[in-house]
Motif scaffolding. Structure first.
Motif, PDB file in Angstrom:
ATOM      1  N   ILE A   7       1.122  -1.273   0.235  1.00 33.53           N
ATOM      2  CA  ILE A   7      -0.183  -0.356  -0.153  1.00 33.53           C
ATOM      3  C   ILE A   7       1.328   1.583  -0.295  1.00 33.53           C
ATOM      4  O   ILE A   7       0.546   1.985  -1.137  1.00 33.53           O
ATOM      5  CB  ILE A   7      -1.353   0.056   0.982  1.00 33.53           C
ATOM      6  N   THR A   8       1.551   1.643   0.456  1.00 35.18           N
ATOM      7  CA  THR A   8       3.212   2.125   0.593  1.00 35.18           C
ATOM      8  C   THR A   8       3.955   2.387  -0.884  1.00 35.18           C
ATOM      9  O   THR A   8       3.076   3.949  -0.889  1.00 35.18           O
ATOM     10  CB  THR A   8       3.967   2.251   1.575  1.00 35.18           C
ATOM     11  N   LEU A   9       3.929   1.902  -1.172  1.00 36.15           N
ATOM     12  CA  LEU A   9       4.546   1.938  -2.828  1.00 36.15           C
ATOM     13  C   LEU A   9       3.218   1.716  -3.478  1.00 36.15           C
ATOM     14  O   LEU A   9       3.515   3.377  -4.699  1.00 36.15           O
ATOM     15  CB  LEU A   9       4.629   0.090  -3.145  1.00 36.15           C
ATOM     16  N   LEU A  10       2.313   1.593  -3.573  1.00 38.08           N
ATOM     17  CA  LEU A  10       1.574   2.076  -4.188  1.00 38.08           C
ATOM     18  C   LEU A  10       0.674   3.614  -4.084  1.00 38.08           C
ATOM     19  O   LEU A  10       0.108   3.846  -4.968  1.00 38.08           O
ATOM     20  CB  LEU A  10      -0.414   1.278  -3.973  1.00 38.08           C
ATOM     21  N   SER A  11       0.598   3.638  -2.900  1.00 36.83           N
ATOM     22  CA  SER A  11       0.354   4.871  -2.140  1.00 36.83           C
ATOM     23  C   SER A  11       1.120   6.663  -3.054  1.00 36.83           C
ATOM     24  O   SER A  11       0.368   7.461  -3.465  1.00 36.83           O
ATOM     25  CB  SER A  11       0.058   5.077  -1.064  1.00 36.83           C
ATOM     26  N   ILE A  12       2.767   6.029  -2.998  1.00 35.60           N
ATOM     27  CA  ILE A  12       3.712   7.036  -3.667  1.00 35.60           C
ATOM     28  C   ILE A  12       3.627   7.324  -4.814  1.00 35.60           C
ATOM     29  O   ILE A  12       3.477   8.519  -5.865  1.00 35.60           O
ATOM     30  CB  ILE A  12       5.234   6.610  -3.085  1.00 35.60           C
ATOM     31  N   GLY A  13       3.186   5.452  -5.550  1.00 36.63           N
ATOM     32  CA  GLY A  13       2.748   5.911  -6.870  1.00 36.63           C
ATOM     33  C   GLY A  13       1.543   6.288  -7.740  1.00 36.63           C
ATOM     34  O   GLY A  13       1.512   7.834  -8.735  1.00 36.63           O
ATOM     35  N   HIS A  14       0.856   6.581  -6.862  1.00 39.77           N
ATOM     36  CA  HIS A  14      -0.726   7.382  -6.769  1.00 39.77           C
ATOM     37  C   HIS A  14      -0.184   8.529  -6.834  1.00 39.77           C
ATOM     38  O   HIS A  14      -1.068   9.758  -7.927  1.00 39.77           O
ATOM     39  CB  HIS A  14      -1.483   6.914  -5.361  1.00 39.77           C
ATOM     40  N   CYS A  16       2.701  10.188  -7.890  1.00 40.04           N
ATOM     41  CA  CYS A  16       3.568  10.413  -8.827  1.00 40.04           C
ATOM     42  C   CYS A  16       2.603  11.201  -9.907  1.00 40.04           C
ATOM     43  O   CYS A  16       2.747  11.271 -10.463  1.00 40.04           O
ATOM     44  CB  CYS A  16       4.666   9.364  -8.791  1.00 40.04           C
ATOM     45  N   VAL A  17       1.114   9.406 -10.086  1.00 37.87           N
ATOM     46  CA  VAL A  17       0.537  10.029 -11.350  1.00 37.87           C
ATOM     47  C   VAL A  17      -0.621  11.251 -10.618  1.00 37.87           C
ATOM     48  O   VAL A  17      -0.514  11.660 -11.936  1.00 37.87           O
ATOM     49  CB  VAL A  17      -0.511   8.369 -11.120  1.00 37.87           C
ATOM     50  N   ASP A  18      -1.032  11.563  -9.404  1.00 40.70           N
ATOM     51  CA  ASP A  18      -1.775  12.390  -9.127  1.00 40.70           C
ATOM     52  C   ASP A  18      -1.201  14.156  -9.170  1.00 40.70           C
ATOM     53  O   ASP A  18      -2.148  15.034  -9.375  1.00 40.70           O
ATOM     54  CB  ASP A  18      -2.577  12.706  -8.399  1.00 40.70           C
ATOM     55  N   VAL A  19       0.431  13.937  -8.889  1.00 39.95           N
ATOM     56  CA  VAL A  19       0.422  15.125  -9.565  1.00 39.95           C
ATOM     57  C   VAL A  19       0.200  15.912 -10.867  1.00 39.95           C
ATOM     58  O   VAL A  19       0.224  16.996 -10.811  1.00 39.95           O
ATOM     59  CB  VAL A  19       2.425  15.050  -9.609  1.00 39.95           C
ATOM     60  N   TYR A  20       0.069  15.125 -12.321  1.00 42.95           N
ATOM     61  CA  TYR A  20      -0.162  15.748 -12.955  1.00 42.95           C
ATOM     62  C   TYR A  20      -1.706  16.269 -13.510  1.00 42.95           C
ATOM     63  O   TYR A  20      -2.097  17.240 -14.580  1.00 42.95           O
ATOM     64  CB  TYR A  20       0.267  14.940 -13.907  1.00 42.95           C
ATOM     65  N   GLN A  21      -2.451  15.840 -12.191  1.00 42.98           N
ATOM     66  CA  GLN A  21      -3.873  15.622 -12.806  1.00 42.98           C
ATOM     67  C   GLN A  21      -3.974  17.183 -11.768  1.00 42.98           C
ATOM     68  O   GLN A  21      -4.458  18.754 -12.154  1.00 42.98           O
ATOM     69  CB  GLN A  21      -4.839  15.475 -11.766  1.00 42.98           C
ATOM     70  N   SER A 170       6.560   4.901 -11.547  1.00 45.26           N
ATOM     71  CA  SER A 170       6.378   3.705 -12.730  1.00 45.26           C
ATOM     72  C   SER A 170       7.401   2.969 -11.644  1.00 45.26           C
ATOM     73  O   SER A 170       7.038   1.739 -12.397  1.00 45.26           O
ATOM     74  CB  SER A 170       7.255   4.136 -13.892  1.00 45.26           C
ATOM     75  N   LEU A 171       8.819   3.405 -11.434  1.00 44.04           N
ATOM     76  CA  LEU A 171       9.870   2.189 -10.904  1.00 44.04           C
ATOM     77  C   LEU A 171       8.834   1.283  -9.889  1.00 44.04           C
ATOM     78  O   LEU A 171       8.981   0.389  -9.366  1.00 44.04           O
ATOM     79  CB  LEU A 171      10.954   3.097 -11.131  1.00 44.04           C
ATOM     80  N   LEU A 172       8.563   2.555  -8.825  1.00 43.92           N
ATOM     81  CA  LEU A 172       7.598   2.522  -7.916  1.00 43.92           C
ATOM     82  C   LEU A 172       6.788   1.254  -7.542  1.00 43.92           C
ATOM     83  O   LEU A 172       6.016   0.789  -6.435  1.00 43.92           O
ATOM     84  CB  LEU A 172       7.830   3.458  -6.834  1.00 43.92           C
ATOM     85  N   THR A 173       6.128   0.918  -9.130  1.00 40.00           N
ATOM     86  CA  THR A 173       4.942  -0.063  -9.157  1.00 40.00           C
ATOM     87  C   THR A 173       5.828  -1.346  -8.927  1.00 40.00           C
ATOM     88  O   THR A 173       4.506  -2.324  -8.941  1.00 40.00           O
ATOM     89  CB  THR A 173       3.952   0.769 -10.435  1.00 40.00           C
ATOM     90  N   LEU A 174       6.843  -1.429  -9.695  1.00 39.55           N
ATOM     91  CA  LEU A 174       7.124  -2.715 -10.235  1.00 39.55           C
ATOM     92  C   LEU A 174       6.895  -3.939  -9.216  1.00 39.55           C
ATOM     93  O   LEU A 174       6.361  -4.943  -9.334  1.00 39.55           O
ATOM     94  CB  LEU A 174       8.384  -2.516 -10.714  1.00 39.55           C
ATOM     95  N   PRO A 175       7.773  -3.569  -7.838  1.00 36.92           N
ATOM     96  CA  PRO A 175       8.065  -4.746  -7.100  1.00 36.92           C
ATOM     97  C   PRO A 175       6.299  -4.841  -6.745  1.00 36.92           C
ATOM     98  O   PRO A 175       6.857  -6.341  -6.098  1.00 36.92           O
ATOM     99  CB  PRO A 175       8.943  -3.770  -5.868  1.00 36.92           C
ATOM    100  N   VAL A 176       5.287  -3.766  -6.616  1.00 35.34           N
ATOM    101  CA  VAL A 176       3.624  -4.672  -6.130  1.00 35.34           C
ATOM    102  C   VAL A 176       3.652  -5.796  -7.201  1.00 35.34           C
ATOM    103  O   VAL A 176       2.680  -6.518  -7.136  1.00 35.34           O
ATOM    104  CB  VAL A 176       3.311  -3.228  -6.259  1.00 35.34           C
ATOM    105  N   LEU A 177       3.673  -5.625  -8.474  1.00 29.90           N
ATOM    106  CA  LEU A 177       2.866  -6.295  -9.249  1.00 29.90           C
ATOM    107  C   LEU A 177       3.553  -7.540  -9.400  1.00 29.90           C
ATOM    108  O   LEU A 177       3.238  -8.706  -9.762  1.00 29.90           O
ATOM    109  CB  LEU A 177       3.415  -5.278 -10.815  1.00 29.90           C
ATOM    110  N   ARG A 178       5.005  -7.524  -9.303  1.00 31.04           N
ATOM    111  CA  ARG A 178       5.860  -8.779  -9.585  1.00 31.04           C
ATOM    112  C   ARG A 178       5.071  -9.484  -8.512  1.00 31.04           C
ATOM    113  O   ARG A 178       5.230 -11.143  -7.791  1.00 31.04           O
ATOM    114  CB  ARG A 178       7.374  -8.237  -9.388  1.00 31.04           C
TER     115      ARG A 178
END
Length: 391
Positions: A7-14, A16-21, A170-178
């Protein structure tokens, strides 16, 4: 992978995406300053990102209901960052709208699949989903600061620097997906969502309430930097501060919403937050001076307490199509707010910005009316042993 780490990694990744909104609204004053756009033209930039998101995001949600697409998390993050990074390099209005729109598509592609993955990783916990949503809110909050740091001194030609959060996210999502692949949680279907009959009527009422929230939030995101200068007599710093308070207050509201939902049912918490928002928006629009920032913070809390709760409510009202539910509540309904932004801008050009913002006071009241008789959905089969009914 442990739930907290995922959840921590997904939250940080989130984030990084919503910065652009948040970056779209934060870039608007720079577009106005360098290119002399009117309020209506400036709000059209926000509309470009919102309109494409509103069309595309439910489509990605429906696709997520048919098959898992975890690769979308890193890819969509890079698309979102690239679009916004290039938007400041073109000197004409049309290409600017195009690249901002590409950024909006990236954001749209990210949310339905990320909500599915986060629901799996959270194991049905509203608090964990609150932390996931908190990441997005922090991204919003940091956007004005990052934009000011990147382009404040050198102008729009430095927008390529804004791609950096996308690379990190984008890099932070990779360990969660693995980790999900190893445990087989990425199987097709709403792995972290309950199963049961759809309650379409309740889902539609909830979605309409989220539209009302979106109209307020996007309208304020677009114009609060200008309005802060009018109400406080400050300059550009006053406008940036108002945006930061609006977004950062949402971080507090999201965490508070998850905590309240552990003690009370989600529908009650959401209804109460919209009543708070009515008074807060009225104060923001009508009260001048330093108190303005206090009402901005209250408005942000009132609008964000229900944020993550509305996503899980939507998934529980529409358990056979949780990707679609997330796509609508995180995308379509939120993006619809951008469609009203040019109307607010046009009214401000004709009358005044204060007059144009007055109708926003009624929106949370309408949301409360839509939810007044809504009931907490039953959760017949909570995932991974999570609590049923109220979590």
């Amino acid at each position: 992978m442990a739930k907290n780490r995922a959840i921590t990694l997904l939250s940080i990744g989130h984030a990084c995406v919503d910065v652009y909104q948040g970056a779209v609204a934060a870039l608007v004053p720079y577009f106005v300053a360098e290119r002399a756009y009117t309020y209506a033209a400036a709000s059209g930039i926000v509309l470009a990102a919102s309109l494409l998101s509103s069309v595309v995001q439910p489509l990605f949600g429906m696709a997520a209901d048919r098959r898992t697409m975890p690769w979308l998390l890193p890819v969509s993050t890079l698309v979102a960052g690239s679009g916004i990074a290039v938007s400041g390099l073109t000197g004409s209005y049309g290409p600017t709208l195009l690249f901002v729109g590409i950024g909006g598509i990236g954001v749209a592609a990210y949310h339905p699949e990320s909500a599915r993955v986060a629901r799996i990783a959270s194991r049905g916990s509203h608090t964990a989903m609150g932390w996931f949503s908190l990441g997005g809110n922090l991204g919003f909050a940091l956007a004005p600061v990052l934009v000011a740091a990147a382009v404040g001194a050198g102008g729009l030609g430095l927008t390529p620097l804004l791609v950096l959060p996308a690379l990190v996210g984008s890099l932070l999502t990779l360990p969660v997906l693995r980790g999900l692949e190893r445990v087989g949680s990425g199987a097709p279907g709403p792995g972290g969502a309950p199963r049961g009959p759809d309650d379409i009527a309740s889902f539609v009422r909830l979605a309409l309430a989220v539209v009302c929230r979106s109209v307020v939030f996007v309208g304020l995101s677009t114009f609060i930097a200008f309005y802060a200068r009018e109400r406080t007599g400050g300059g550009a710093t006053a406008g940036t501060a108002a945006l930061v308070v609006l977004y950062l207050g949402g971080a507090v509201g999201t965490v508070l919403g998850g905590a309240l939902a552990e003690r009370r049912d989600r529908v009650t918490v959401v209804r109460g937050s919209y009543l708070l928002a009515v008074a807060a928006v009225a104060g923001l629009v009508l009260v001048p001076g330093p108190a303005f920032y206090g009402f901005v913070a209250l408005t942000s809390a009132g609008l964000y307490i229900p944020f993550s709760l509305q996503v899980t409510l939507a998934q529980d009202y529409l358990p056979s199509r949780v990707g679609t539910a997330a796509g609508v509540t995180l995308g379509l309904t939120i993006s619809v707010g951008g469609l009203f932004s040019p109307l607010i801008g046009r009214l401000a050009d004709i009358t005044s910005l204060r007059t144009a913002l007055m109708p926003l006071i009624a929106m949370p009241a309408l949301a409360w009316l839509l939810l007044r008789t809504l009931t907490e959905p039953a959760v017949p089969d909570a995932p991974h042993g999570a609590a049923r009914g109220r979590a």
